[in-house]
Write a protein that holds these residues in place. Structure first.
Motif, PDB file in Angstrom:
ATOM      1  N   TYR A   1       3.207  -4.565  -0.092  1.00  0.00           N
ATOM      2  CA  TYR A   1       3.485  -3.282  -0.739  1.00  0.00           C
ATOM      3  C   TYR A   1       3.079  -3.305  -2.213  1.00  0.00           C
ATOM      4  O   TYR A   1       2.594  -2.302  -2.748  1.00  0.00           O
ATOM      5  N   ILE A   2       3.277  -4.451  -2.871  1.00  0.00           N
ATOM      6  CA  ILE A   2       2.852  -4.556  -4.276  1.00  0.00           C
ATOM      7  C   ILE A   2       1.347  -4.352  -4.374  1.00  0.00           C
ATOM      8  O   ILE A   2       0.848  -3.670  -5.282  1.00  0.00           O
ATOM      9  N   ARG A   3       0.610  -4.907  -3.390  1.00  0.00           N
ATOM     10  CA  ARG A   3      -0.848  -4.703  -3.364  1.00  0.00           C
ATOM     11  C   ARG A   3      -1.176  -3.211  -3.221  1.00  0.00           C
ATOM     12  O   ARG A   3      -2.103  -2.693  -3.860  1.00  0.00           O
ATOM     13  N   ALA A   4      -0.391  -2.545  -2.373  1.00  0.00           N
ATOM     14  CA  ALA A   4      -0.611  -1.104  -2.191  1.00  0.00           C
ATOM     15  C   ALA A   4      -0.331  -0.349  -3.494  1.00  0.00           C
ATOM     16  O   ALA A   4      -1.072   0.552  -3.883  1.00  0.00           O
ATOM     17  N   LEU A   5       0.751  -0.751  -4.187  1.00  0.00           N
ATOM     18  CA  LEU A   5       1.069  -0.111  -5.471  1.00  0.00           C
ATOM     19  C   LEU A   5      -0.058  -0.320  -6.469  1.00  0.00           C
ATOM     20  O   LEU A   5      -0.446   0.608  -7.185  1.00  0.00           O
TER      21      LEU A   5
ATOM     22  N   MET B   1       1.112  -0.566   9.307  1.00  0.00           N
ATOM     23  CA  MET B   1       1.789   0.460   8.512  1.00  0.00           C
ATOM     24  C   MET B   1       3.285   0.158   8.453  1.00  0.00           C
ATOM     25  O   MET B   1       3.930   0.368   7.418  1.00  0.00           O
ATOM     26  N   ALA B   2       3.822  -0.384   9.565  1.00  0.00           N
ATOM     27  CA  ALA B   2       5.253  -0.715   9.579  1.00  0.00           C
ATOM     28  C   ALA B   2       5.578  -1.791   8.548  1.00  0.00           C
ATOM     29  O   ALA B   2       6.628  -1.760   7.912  1.00  0.00           O
ATOM     30  N   THR B   3       4.649  -2.738   8.357  1.00  0.00           N
ATOM     31  CA  THR B   3       4.855  -3.780   7.348  1.00  0.00           C
ATOM     32  C   THR B   3       4.972  -3.154   5.965  1.00  0.00           C
ATOM     33  O   THR B   3       5.849  -3.498   5.172  1.00  0.00           O
ATOM     34  N   LEU B   4       4.051  -2.214   5.684  1.00  0.00           N
ATOM     35  CA  LEU B   4       4.063  -1.575   4.367  1.00  0.00           C
ATOM     36  C   LEU B   4       5.315  -0.729   4.171  1.00  0.00           C
ATOM     37  O   LEU B   4       5.912  -0.723   3.097  1.00  0.00           O
ATOM     38  N   GLU B   5       5.725  -0.022   5.222  1.00  0.00           N
ATOM     39  CA  GLU B   5       6.952   0.785   5.127  1.00  0.00           C
ATOM     40  C   GLU B   5       8.153  -0.125   4.860  1.00  0.00           C
ATOM     41  O   GLU B   5       9.013   0.178   4.034  1.00  0.00           O
ATOM     42  N   ARG B   6       8.204  -1.226   5.585  1.00  0.00           N
ATOM     43  CA  ARG B   6       9.276  -2.196   5.390  1.00  0.00           C
ATOM     44  C   ARG B   6       9.213  -2.751   3.961  1.00  0.00           C
ATOM     45  O   ARG B   6      10.221  -2.882   3.283  1.00  0.00           O
ATOM     46  N   GLY B   7       7.998  -3.047   3.510  1.00  0.00           N
ATOM     47  CA  GLY B   7       7.821  -3.569   2.163  1.00  0.00           C
ATOM     48  C   GLY B   7       8.289  -2.573   1.116  1.00  0.00           C
ATOM     49  O   GLY B   7       8.947  -2.930   0.140  1.00  0.00           O
ATOM     50  N   ARG B   8       7.963  -1.299   1.353  1.00  0.00           N
ATOM     51  CA  ARG B   8       8.396  -0.278   0.395  1.00  0.00           C
ATOM     52  C   ARG B   8       9.916  -0.210   0.331  1.00  0.00           C
ATOM     53  O   ARG B   8      10.492  -0.170  -0.749  1.00  0.00           O
TER      54      ARG B   8
ATOM     55  N   ALA C   1       7.549  -7.790 -16.006  1.00  0.00           N
ATOM     56  CA  ALA C   1       6.094  -7.701 -15.823  1.00  0.00           C
ATOM     57  C   ALA C   1       5.702  -6.405 -15.133  1.00  0.00           C
ATOM     58  O   ALA C   1       6.404  -5.926 -14.252  1.00  0.00           O
ATOM     59  N   SER C   2       4.566  -5.861 -15.560  1.00  0.00           N
ATOM     60  CA  SER C   2       3.955  -4.732 -14.844  1.00  0.00           C
ATOM     61  C   SER C   2       2.960  -5.300 -13.845  1.00  0.00           C
ATOM     62  O   SER C   2       2.194  -6.204 -14.163  1.00  0.00           O
ATOM     63  N   PHE C   3       2.999  -4.769 -12.625  1.00  0.00           N
ATOM     64  CA  PHE C   3       2.080  -5.270 -11.601  1.00  0.00           C
ATOM     65  C   PHE C   3       0.676  -4.728 -11.796  1.00  0.00           C
ATOM     66  O   PHE C   3      -0.241  -5.117 -11.093  1.00  0.00           O
ATOM     67  N   ASN C   4       0.519  -3.797 -12.733  1.00  0.00           N
ATOM     68  CA  ASN C   4      -0.786  -3.169 -12.890  1.00  0.00           C
ATOM     69  C   ASN C   4      -1.663  -3.905 -13.895  1.00  0.00           C
ATOM     70  O   ASN C   4      -2.803  -3.519 -14.110  1.00  0.00           O
TER      71      ASN C   4
END
Lengths: 219, 246
Positions: free
Chosen positions: B208-212, B127-134, B164-167
């Motif tokens: 984080y991009i993966r999470a988005l 979770m810390a990785t994702l928070e840092r990524g955000r 580019a849109s990541f979606n």
């Protein structure tokens, strides 16, 4: 012998004293008021080679300080951005590619020569300030640089004198912020009592004990 | 005579104050383009090179030097210690002090396995990785790519095109290594961000991009069962939420 000094000489010491006070007081006051960084440094607002507006980029666009000052959290020196950071948005085919105000950026990008930014906040070379240590422990950009997000042309807002540093080192609870709000230039405590309450909490939690000895900053 | 003297004194005082002005009081701001006067200049400016300062010593006039090939800057891990460095990354938190020298040629530094783009993070994401990524994403990427990765950041409102849109399907299917490489070296009109984003942060941003991407293509089934009632409580039913999120 009794007539050696004329009668008025009796008043001479008093006259000299009064005269000295009348001349000395304004000189002392003048030095006290003007010979200090509060006067010599505060308000220094030089022309920069590029009229970069922090107000536009931070307040209007909502950019983070660290987009450009990218190493402030890991380095003692808060870096100026490389020219590429400007070109990321202002290169050919991007935003304002031909604006005359960005001529120095384009020149720098083409020649590889740095943009000759004028440094505003300059500590004496014998004082060692570490940005990373401060921003990682609750001291905001705002505390030392003022409301940069409101400045279209940056000026020095605080004196950066030694007394000014020590005011915080002796009572950090008056300035410490939540870690999430370090780079938020719009965060302000609701009141000074709330600030002290928060600051005291952080000071204890993080075991903040800022050095007030000479060796803390002069080493 | 005394009267003249006092008159002169007052005159000089007024003259000095009117020329020098007052300190920076809000009612009479004192702004100047004059460089600050250093009254006791002893040792204030020393003959040493400070960060990002010019220097006459070198032919190009710069104090900052780029690192010599085959050397590692002070404070950076040597390329050999990549295993240790990756461990450090996995446990990184804030304040963040893991800095990896990006001079290696393995997957963590290039995003490549052999000649192909690899997939997956070179360390275990927490979770810390994702928070840092955000945090890093919002600093460096959101200006153009937007807070949700839709390619609609503030810069696009001022004329930046081709973000580019990541979606989009292409990037959702893109390998992690290729996204990593795009962060480092840029792509099309995007310049590289490798010089301002450290190696572990680049991977944290990939995560984080993966999470988005997941968040923008989520269905009600992605919501933990315990949270679903909270969602459906405010909306009509689960079936109406799923298409709305597509």
């Amino acid at each position: 012998m009794s007539n050696f000094f004329p009668k008025w000489a009796n008043w001479l010491p008093l006259q000299l004293l009064v005269c000295g006070l009348v001349i000395g007081a304004p000189i002392t006051l003048g030095i006290w008021y003007y010979f200090t960084p509060k006067y010599t440094r505060v308000g220094y607002q030089p022309d920069q080679p590029v009229p970069f507006s922090h107000s536009l980029h931070v307040k209007q666009l909502g950019m983070d300080c660290r987009y450009c000052h990218s190493f402030v959290e890991v380095a003692g020196h808060s870096n100026l951005p490389a020219t590429q950071t400007c070109i990321n948005c202002h290169g050919q085919g991007r935003i304002l590619p031909n604006s005359p105000r960005l001529a120095a950026v384009r020149d720098s990008w083409e020649t590889g020569q740095p943009i000759p930014w004028v440094q505003i906040h300059r500590l004496p070379d014998y004082a060692y300030f570490n940005h990373a240590v401060h921003v990682n422990r609750g001291v905001s950009c705002y505390s030392c640089h003022g409301a940069v997000n409101e400045m279209s042309v940056v000026y020095e807002a605080e004196s950066l004198s030694m007394k000014w540093c020590l005011d915080c080192h002796r009572a950090p609870e008056n300035f410490l912020r939540p870690p999430s709000e370090i780079f938020n230039m719009n965060w302000h405590p609701a009141s000074s009592s709330e600030q002290r309450e928060l600051g005291t909490k952080f000071k204890e939690e993080w075991k903040i004990n800022p050095p007030v000895s000479c060796g803390g900053c002069h080493h | 005579m005394v009267r003249y003297f006092l008159f002169l004194l007052v005159l000089i005082t007024i003259l000095i104050v009117s020329i020098a002005g007052l300190r920076d009081y809000s009612f009479l701001p004192h702004k100047t383009k004059r460089p600050p006067i250093e009254i006791f200049p002893d040792m204030v400016r020393q003959a040493k090179v400070k960060a990002q300062s010019p220097s006459d010593f070198y032919a190009d006039g710069r104090g900052a030097r780029s690192h010599v090939d085959g050397t590692v800057p002070v404070g950076y891990s040597a390329p050999e210690s990549s295993a240790q460095a990756s461990e450090g990354v996995a446990t990184m938190g804030s304040p963040y002090n893991v800095v990896i020298f990006s001079g290696k040629q393995d997957y963590a530094d290039t995003g490549k396995v052999g000649t192909n783009w690899g997939n997956g993070l070179p360390f275990n994401a927490t979770m810390a990785t994702l928070e840092r990524g955000r945090e890093r994403y919002q600093i460096q990427c959101a200006v153009c790519h937007g807070a949700t990765g839709g390619g609609n950041g503030i810069a696009t409102k001022y004329g930046l095109v081709g973000v580019a849109s990541f979606n989009q399907q292409r990037i959702r299917e893109m390998n992690d290594g290729e996204i990593y490489n795009t962060i480092v070296n840029g792509k099309n009109s995007m310049l590289g961000y490798g010089s301002v984003i450290q190696v572990p942060d680049r991977w944290a941003i990939v995560a984080y991009i993966r999470a988005l991407q997941r968040s923008q293509n989520a269905t009600i089934n992605d919501v933990p069962a315990t949270e679903r009632t909270a969602l459906t409580g405010t909306n009509a039913s689960a079936s109406t939420i799923a298409p709305a999120k597509q």
